[in-house]
Design a protein around this motif. Structure first.
Motif, mmCIF file in Angstrom:
data_model
loop_
_atom_site.group_PDB
_atom_site.id
_atom_site.type_symbol
_atom_site.label_atom_id
_atom_site.label_comp_id
_atom_site.label_asym_id
_atom_site.label_seq_id
_atom_site.Cartn_x
_atom_site.Cartn_y
_atom_site.Cartn_z
ATOM 1 N N MET A 152 -4.483 33.397 11.603
ATOM 2 C CA MET A 152 -2.838 32.910 11.811
ATOM 3 C C MET A 152 -2.755 32.466 12.959
ATOM 4 S SD MET A 152 0.128 35.368 10.932
ATOM 5 C CE MET A 152 1.890 35.618 11.475
ATOM 6 N N ILE A 153 -1.944 31.344 12.727
ATOM 7 C CA ILE A 153 -1.548 30.930 14.206
ATOM 8 C C ILE A 153 -1.034 31.517 15.101
ATOM 9 C CG2 ILE A 153 0.373 29.545 13.283
ATOM 10 C CD1 ILE A 153 -0.222 27.332 15.061
ATOM 11 N N ASP A 154 -1.192 31.174 16.334
ATOM 12 C CA ASP A 154 -0.645 31.419 17.567
ATOM 13 C C ASP A 154 0.869 31.656 17.236
ATOM 14 O OD1 ASP A 154 -0.144 32.708 19.703
ATOM 15 O OD2 ASP A 154 -0.823 31.923 20.995
ATOM 16 N N GLN A 155 2.198 32.618 17.485
ATOM 17 C CA GLN A 155 3.076 31.370 17.011
ATOM 18 C C GLN A 155 4.375 32.382 18.406
ATOM 19 O OE1 GLN A 155 5.453 32.556 13.124
ATOM 20 N NE2 GLN A 155 4.337 31.371 12.847
ATOM 21 N N ARG A 156 3.516 32.037 19.516
ATOM 22 C CA ARG A 156 4.120 32.669 20.751
ATOM 23 C C ARG A 156 4.358 30.691 21.282
ATOM 24 N NH1 ARG A 156 -0.232 35.183 24.330
ATOM 25 N NH2 ARG A 156 -1.349 33.630 23.165
ATOM 26 N N PHE A 157 5.816 30.863 22.075
ATOM 27 C CA PHE A 157 5.668 29.358 22.654
ATOM 28 C C PHE A 157 5.987 29.103 24.217
ATOM 29 C CE2 PHE A 157 9.414 26.226 23.492
ATOM 30 C CZ PHE A 157 9.157 25.289 23.203
ATOM 31 N N PRO A 158 4.275 29.504 24.800
ATOM 32 C CA PRO A 158 4.455 29.965 26.470
ATOM 33 C C PRO A 158 5.083 28.040 27.125
ATOM 34 C CG PRO A 158 2.210 28.769 25.213
ATOM 35 C CD PRO A 158 2.962 29.180 23.946
ATOM 36 N N LYS A 159 5.120 28.357 28.191
ATOM 37 C CA LYS A 159 5.579 27.126 28.872
ATOM 38 C C LYS A 159 4.334 25.286 29.103
ATOM 39 C CE LYS A 159 8.424 29.347 32.059
ATOM 40 N NZ LYS A 159 8.556 29.823 33.522
ATOM 41 N N THR A 160 3.627 25.987 28.578
ATOM 42 C CA THR A 160 2.512 24.461 28.497
ATOM 43 C C THR A 160 2.563 23.925 27.337
ATOM 44 O OG1 THR A 160 1.179 26.651 27.194
ATOM 45 C CG2 THR A 160 0.345 25.870 29.427
ATOM 46 N N LEU A 161 3.489 24.189 26.450
ATOM 47 C CA LEU A 161 4.074 23.510 25.477
ATOM 48 C C LEU A 161 5.254 22.867 24.829
ATOM 49 C CD1 LEU A 161 2.803 26.074 22.145
ATOM 50 C CD2 LEU A 161 1.810 24.116 23.209
ATOM 51 N N ARG A 162 5.662 23.270 26.614
ATOM 52 C CA ARG A 162 7.382 22.773 26.468
ATOM 53 C C ARG A 162 7.102 21.235 27.894
ATOM 54 N NH1 ARG A 162 9.963 28.247 27.986
ATOM 55 N NH2 ARG A 162 9.050 29.543 26.180
ATOM 56 N N LEU A 163 8.421 20.662 27.034
ATOM 57 C CA LEU A 163 8.195 19.524 28.529
ATOM 58 C C LEU A 163 9.457 20.091 29.307
ATOM 59 C CD1 LEU A 163 8.056 16.469 25.575
ATOM 60 C CD2 LEU A 163 6.869 17.372 27.858
ATOM 61 N N LYS A 164 9.478 19.825 30.920
ATOM 62 C CA LYS A 164 10.268 20.394 32.070
ATOM 63 C C LYS A 164 11.009 19.531 32.561
ATOM 64 C CE LYS A 164 6.710 23.782 32.113
ATOM 65 N NZ LYS A 164 5.568 23.772 32.251
ATOM 66 N N THR A 165 10.244 18.283 32.731
ATOM 67 C CA THR A 165 10.900 17.599 33.923
ATOM 68 C C THR A 165 11.952 16.079 33.449
ATOM 69 O OG1 THR A 165 9.117 16.189 34.415
ATOM 70 C CG2 THR A 165 9.635 18.298 35.096
ATOM 71 N N PRO A 166 12.910 16.091 34.101
ATOM 72 C CA PRO A 166 13.486 14.432 33.598
ATOM 73 C C PRO A 166 12.599 13.047 33.356
ATOM 74 C CG PRO A 166 14.716 15.671 35.543
ATOM 75 C CD PRO A 166 12.916 16.581 35.230
ATOM 76 N N GLU A 167 11.513 13.321 34.607
ATOM 77 C CA GLU A 167 10.888 12.468 34.677
ATOM 78 C C GLU A 167 9.706 12.360 33.249
ATOM 79 O OE1 GLU A 167 10.250 14.923 36.989
ATOM 80 O OE2 GLU A 167 11.678 13.158 38.493
ATOM 81 N N GLN A 168 9.193 13.487 32.434
ATOM 82 C CA GLN A 168 8.540 13.783 31.354
ATOM 83 C C GLN A 168 9.682 13.303 30.076
ATOM 84 O OE1 GLN A 168 8.090 17.388 31.510
ATOM 85 N NE2 GLN A 168 5.558 17.483 31.451
ATOM 86 N N PHE A 169 11.042 13.577 30.544
ATOM 87 C CA PHE A 169 11.725 13.202 28.997
ATOM 88 C C PHE A 169 11.839 11.376 29.709
ATOM 89 C CE2 PHE A 169 12.675 17.506 28.795
ATOM 90 C CZ PHE A 169 13.293 18.029 27.458
ATOM 91 N N GLY A 170 12.392 11.048 30.635
ATOM 92 C CA GLY A 170 12.393 9.331 30.896
ATOM 93 C C GLY A 170 11.184 8.647 30.485
#
Length: 122
Positions: A1-19
Motif C-alpha cells: 500500500m502506498i504511503d498516503q501522507r502529503f508532506p511538504k516535500t511533495l508541494r510546490l511552495k514558492t512563486p518562483e516554482q509556480f512561475g
C-alpha cells in the motif's frame, strides 16, 4: 500500500516554482482542470494548486483545493513520476470529487506525453 501522507516535500511552495512551470512547462486541459507540467530531477512528482477568485467564494475555492490535494495524495502511485504539476480549475467547472480524480490522471498523463503503465497501444 502506498504511503498516503502529503508532506511538504511533495508541494510546490514558492512563486518562483509556480512561475517557472507555467512559463516553461507543457499544458494539458479537459473540462475540469488545467495542468501545467515540467520535468524535475527528483524522481517523484510534486504539485502546486492555484485557484483564481473567479472560481467562487472562499468556500468554493477551498473545496477545489481540498479535492485536488486528495486526488493527488490518493492517486500518487498512478501519476507520472519526476514531474512538477501546477493545477487550476477550468473556467466554469464545478468542484466534484469524482470528476477531479479522473481529470487529474488524464491531464497529467497527457501533459507528460507518456502512457500509463498497463495501457496497450492499439
Amino acid at each position: 500500500m502506498i504511503d498516503q501522507r502529503f508532506p511538504k516535500t511533495l508541494r510546490l511552495k514558492t512563486p518562483e516554482q509556480f512561475g517557472r512551470i507555467i512559463r516553461r512547462g507543457r499544458v494539458a486541459t479537459d473540462n475540469t482542470l488545467v495542468l501545467n507540467t515540467l520535468p524535475n530531477d527528483l524522481g517523484f512528482s510534486r504539485i502546486g494548486i492555484t485557484i483564481p477568485k473567479k472560481a467562487g467564494n472562499a468556500v468554493v475555492r477551498n473545496r477545489w483545493k481540498r479535492f485536488i490535494r486528495e486526488a493527488f495524495r490518493t492517486q500518487r502511485d498512478q501519476l507520472p513520476q519526476g514531474f512538477d504539476f501546477v493545477v487550476r480549475p477550468r473556467r466554469g467547472a464545478v468542484a466534484e470529487h469524482a470528476a477531479i480524480r479522473k481529470s487529474l490522471l488524464g491531464v497529467a498523463w497527457r501533459a507528460t506525453r507518456q502512457r500509463p503503465s498497463g495501457d496497450v497501444k492499439s
